[in-house]
Design a protein around this motif. Structure first.
Motif, PDB file in Angstrom:
ATOM      1  N   ASP A   1      -2.688   6.185 -12.135  1.00  0.00           N
ATOM      2  CA  ASP A   1      -1.870   6.821 -13.177  1.00  0.00           C
ATOM      3  C   ASP A   1      -0.493   7.241 -12.809  1.00  0.00           C
ATOM      4  O   ASP A   1      -0.224   7.250 -11.767  1.00  0.00           O
ATOM      5  CB  ASP A   1      -2.798   8.138 -13.141  1.00  0.00           C
ATOM      6  CG  ASP A   1      -2.559   8.953 -14.379  1.00  0.00           C
ATOM      7  OD1 ASP A   1      -1.831   8.535 -15.190  1.00  0.00           O
ATOM      8  OD2 ASP A   1      -3.024  10.295 -14.688  1.00  0.00           O
ATOM      9  N   GLY A   2       0.102   7.659 -13.818  1.00  0.00           N
ATOM     10  CA  GLY A   2       1.519   8.000 -13.658  1.00  0.00           C
ATOM     11  C   GLY A   2       1.747   9.556 -13.801  1.00  0.00           C
ATOM     12  O   GLY A   2       1.093  10.197 -14.412  1.00  0.00           O
TER      13      GLY A   2
ATOM     14  N   ALA B   1       9.586   9.778 -11.718  1.00  0.00           N
ATOM     15  CA  ALA B   1       8.313   9.319 -12.162  1.00  0.00           C
ATOM     16  C   ALA B   1       7.538   8.430 -11.117  1.00  0.00           C
ATOM     17  O   ALA B   1       8.294   7.647 -10.317  1.00  0.00           O
ATOM     18  CB  ALA B   1       8.543   8.326 -13.392  1.00  0.00           C
TER      19      ALA B   1
ATOM     20  N   LEU C   1       4.008   6.204 -10.009  1.00  0.00           N
ATOM     21  CA  LEU C   1       2.845   5.701 -10.402  1.00  0.00           C
ATOM     22  C   LEU C   1       2.016   5.295  -8.985  1.00  0.00           C
ATOM     23  O   LEU C   1       2.705   4.985  -8.345  1.00  0.00           O
ATOM     24  CB  LEU C   1       3.016   4.123 -10.951  1.00  0.00           C
ATOM     25  CG  LEU C   1       1.713   3.167 -11.218  1.00  0.00           C
ATOM     26  CD1 LEU C   1       1.178   3.938 -12.851  1.00  0.00           C
ATOM     27  CD2 LEU C   1       2.022   1.910 -11.626  1.00  0.00           C
TER      28      LEU C   1
ATOM     29  N   GLN D   1       7.581   4.378  -7.000  1.00  0.00           N
ATOM     30  CA  GLN D   1       8.449   5.038  -7.814  1.00  0.00           C
ATOM     31  C   GLN D   1       8.835   4.076  -8.954  1.00  0.00           C
ATOM     32  O   GLN D   1       9.196   3.066  -8.779  1.00  0.00           O
ATOM     33  CB  GLN D   1       9.709   5.742  -7.155  1.00  0.00           C
ATOM     34  CG  GLN D   1      10.715   6.486  -8.050  1.00  0.00           C
ATOM     35  CD  GLN D   1      11.652   7.256  -7.584  1.00  0.00           C
ATOM     36  OE1 GLN D   1      11.586   7.367  -6.157  1.00  0.00           O
ATOM     37  NE2 GLN D   1      12.588   7.720  -8.051  1.00  0.00           N
ATOM     38  N   VAL D   2       9.077   4.618 -10.179  1.00  0.00           N
ATOM     39  CA  VAL D   2       9.279   3.724 -11.451  1.00  0.00           C
ATOM     40  C   VAL D   2      10.325   4.482 -12.045  1.00  0.00           C
ATOM     41  O   VAL D   2      10.502   5.781 -12.058  1.00  0.00           O
ATOM     42  CB  VAL D   2       8.078   3.601 -12.257  1.00  0.00           C
ATOM     43  CG1 VAL D   2       7.075   2.692 -11.589  1.00  0.00           C
ATOM     44  CG2 VAL D   2       7.467   4.752 -12.806  1.00  0.00           C
TER      45      VAL D   2
ATOM     46  N   LYS E   1       8.015   5.523 -18.252  1.00  0.00           N
ATOM     47  CA  LYS E   1       6.816   5.131 -18.405  1.00  0.00           C
ATOM     48  C   LYS E   1       6.626   3.573 -18.721  1.00  0.00           C
ATOM     49  O   LYS E   1       5.791   2.940 -18.438  1.00  0.00           O
ATOM     50  CB  LYS E   1       6.268   5.846 -19.721  1.00  0.00           C
ATOM     51  CG  LYS E   1       5.759   7.074 -19.559  1.00  0.00           C
ATOM     52  CD  LYS E   1       4.266   7.049 -18.908  1.00  0.00           C
ATOM     53  CE  LYS E   1       3.665   8.398 -18.835  1.00  0.00           C
ATOM     54  NZ  LYS E   1       2.312   8.381 -18.208  1.00  0.00           N
TER      55      LYS E   1
ATOM     56  N   ASN F   1       8.136   1.260 -17.230  1.00  0.00           N
ATOM     57  CA  ASN F   1       7.989   0.453 -16.110  1.00  0.00           C
ATOM     58  C   ASN F   1       6.997   0.578 -15.215  1.00  0.00           C
ATOM     59  O   ASN F   1       6.642  -0.246 -14.422  1.00  0.00           O
ATOM     60  CB  ASN F   1       9.333   0.806 -15.034  1.00  0.00           C
ATOM     61  CG  ASN F   1      10.568   0.178 -15.652  1.00  0.00           C
ATOM     62  OD1 ASN F   1      10.495  -0.769 -16.485  1.00  0.00           O
ATOM     63  ND2 ASN F   1      11.727   0.770 -15.235  1.00  0.00           N
ATOM     64  N   GLU F   2       6.007   1.085 -15.692  1.00  0.00           N
ATOM     65  CA  GLU F   2       4.482   1.495 -15.016  1.00  0.00           C
ATOM     66  C   GLU F   2       3.738   0.029 -15.172  1.00  0.00           C
ATOM     67  O   GLU F   2       3.097  -0.330 -14.156  1.00  0.00           O
ATOM     68  CB  GLU F   2       3.760   2.517 -15.781  1.00  0.00           C
ATOM     69  CG  GLU F   2       4.338   3.748 -15.299  1.00  0.00           C
ATOM     70  CD  GLU F   2       3.271   4.940 -15.779  1.00  0.00           C
ATOM     71  OE1 GLU F   2       2.011   4.464 -16.041  1.00  0.00           O
ATOM     72  OE2 GLU F   2       3.679   6.086 -15.638  1.00  0.00           O
TER      73      GLU F   2
ATOM     74  N   PHE G   1       2.085  -2.233 -11.935  1.00  0.00           N
ATOM     75  CA  PHE G   1       0.647  -2.115 -11.652  1.00  0.00           C
ATOM     76  C   PHE G   1       0.018  -3.042 -10.392  1.00  0.00           C
ATOM     77  O   PHE G   1      -0.442  -2.473  -9.278  1.00  0.00           O
ATOM     78  CB  PHE G   1      -0.287  -2.368 -12.908  1.00  0.00           C
ATOM     79  CG  PHE G   1      -1.658  -2.322 -12.648  1.00  0.00           C
ATOM     80  CD1 PHE G   1      -2.145  -1.052 -13.159  1.00  0.00           C
ATOM     81  CD2 PHE G   1      -2.582  -3.100 -12.529  1.00  0.00           C
ATOM     82  CE1 PHE G   1      -3.782  -0.917 -13.039  1.00  0.00           C
ATOM     83  CE2 PHE G   1      -3.769  -3.375 -12.670  1.00  0.00           C
ATOM     84  CZ  PHE G   1      -4.418  -2.041 -12.718  1.00  0.00           C
TER      85      PHE G   1
ATOM     86  N   HIS H   1      -2.499   0.906 -19.398  1.00  0.00           N
ATOM     87  CA  HIS H   1      -2.835  -0.420 -18.647  1.00  0.00           C
ATOM     88  C   HIS H   1      -3.894  -1.054 -19.151  1.00  0.00           C
ATOM     89  O   HIS H   1      -4.328  -2.074 -18.230  1.00  0.00           O
ATOM     90  CB  HIS H   1      -3.122   0.294 -17.172  1.00  0.00           C
ATOM     91  CG  HIS H   1      -1.911   0.908 -16.580  1.00  0.00           C
ATOM     92  ND1 HIS H   1      -0.829   0.170 -16.241  1.00  0.00           N
ATOM     93  CD2 HIS H   1      -1.642   2.137 -16.398  1.00  0.00           C
ATOM     94  CE1 HIS H   1       0.165   1.096 -15.727  1.00  0.00           C
ATOM     95  NE2 HIS H   1      -0.344   2.279 -15.851  1.00  0.00           N
TER      96      HIS H   1
END
Length: 350
Positions: free
Chosen positions: A141-142, A157, A159, A173-174, A177, A179-180, A184, A204
């Protein structure tokens, strides 16, 4: 307080000094940010002492420094502070020294060390001779880091992969959103995923993520979304009316009553890597003060074969993931509606 040490706040029944001494074993890979000439106190004493302060109730850098300064001599000995060879006393760092030290640490390295410690501290159930090992649930989760927004700089942010019990295993760190998604697989690469169930939010459920998890011998529990129209329609249009219910839960709290119902259907093949079952969760929520009734339906898929997990387990994993935010259909009635949650299926059929 560093985010890595905040994980320790959720420790169940902490024993501050004993747990901090055990943490020293996991700190071998944390680099020391100080120059060699300025290392009066060893890292394997300073960082466990800060962790002991958090476990004892300190919730700020100032409080951590004060706890170390006031710690008894036996605790300082156990944490690794060397005694003065002449006087026998145990010198402790000034609270300002502790603050500067913690601010310069490699946050990712400390995160991994603390996460590994918390995972080892969790008492895993020991299966009997006729029992299969319990599945371990990991959520991806982010989150936005609290207090990281300064001036024109946006909030950081993260993840994170975490146990459903709350222990963070691997943060990353991303930038935002978007870049989540590429983060992964790199997030999960350092973790042992065999015998786990990985859940994630609505961002995801992608084919490459499902294929990656199956290649790592991990199961997935993903949401069927409209960005996969064929898969979404296949799951949504199943004859859910004729499928038996696997789990039912009724709760009443926070001035509302909720009813959750879970159904599962086995598949030989679905258009998603390794998918074996389709799931539907229906949630009825009635606000007690206004009488408003909301009905939400969530379509999911999982690689778990039938019988691998109970309906109660599946419902707990889905609820912990927060998948009810993404639903197939939402129907709501106003305050004047007289329909109760038990009669809702006749109004909004599953």
């Amino acid at each position: 307080m560093p985010a890595a040490l905040e994980q320790l706040i959720r420790t169940h029944a902490p024993v501050p000094v004993a747990d901090a001494v055990r943490l020293r074993v996991f700190l071998c890979c944390v680099p020391d940010p100080r120059d060699r000439r300025g290392r009066r106190y060893p890292l394997v004493a300073l960082l466990p002492a800060a962790a002991a302060g958090v476990l004892a109730g300190a919730r700020s850098l100032v409080a951590i420094g004060e706890w170390i300064a006031d710690a008894p001599r036996w605790a300082l000995h156990a944490l690794g502070f060397p005694p003065d060879p002449l006087t026998g006393s145990v010198p402790t760092p000034h609270p300002a020294t502790v603050r500067r030290f913690l601010a310069r640490l490699d946050g990712d390295a400390v995160d991994h060390a603390v996460g590994a410690f918390l995972h080892s501290r969790t008492d895993a159930p020991h299966p009997g001779p006729a029992q299969r090992p319990a599945l371990r649930a990991i959520a991806v989760d982010g989150r936005t880091l609290r207090g990281s927004r300064h001036g024109d700089r946006p909030a950081a942010a993260l993840l994170a992969a975490m146990e459903h019990s709350g222990s963070v295993l691997a943060p990353r760190q991303v930038a935002d959103k978007s870049n989540e998604i590429p983060a992964f697989a790199p997030l999960l690469n350092p973790l042992e995923l065999t015998g786990t169930v990985v859940t994630a939010d609505a961002l995801h459920p992608r084919h490459e993520h499902g294929a990656y998890l199956r290649s790592r011998s991990a199961h997935h529990l993903a949401i069927g979304k409209k960005n996969h129209p064929g898969l979404f329609e296949t799951v949504r249009t199943l004859p859910w009316r004729d499928i038996a219910r696997d789990h039912y839960d009724r709760t009443r709290a926070h001035h509302r009553m909720e009813i959750r119902r879970l159904k599962t259907a086995a598949f030989a093949r679905l258009d998603y890597p390794g998918a074996r079952q389709a799931l539907q969760v229906v949630r009825w929520r009635r606000e007690m003060d206004t009488g408003k009734l909301t009905i939400e339906r969530v379509c999911l898929i999982t690689s778990l074969p039938p019988g691998e997990a109970t309906g109660e387990q599946l419902a707990a994993w889905i609820r912990a993931t927060g998948t009810s935010k993404t639903c197939c259909t939402t129907c709501a009635t106003g305050p004047s509606a007289r329909t109760t949650p038990r009669s809702a299926p006749s109004t909004c059929p599953a």
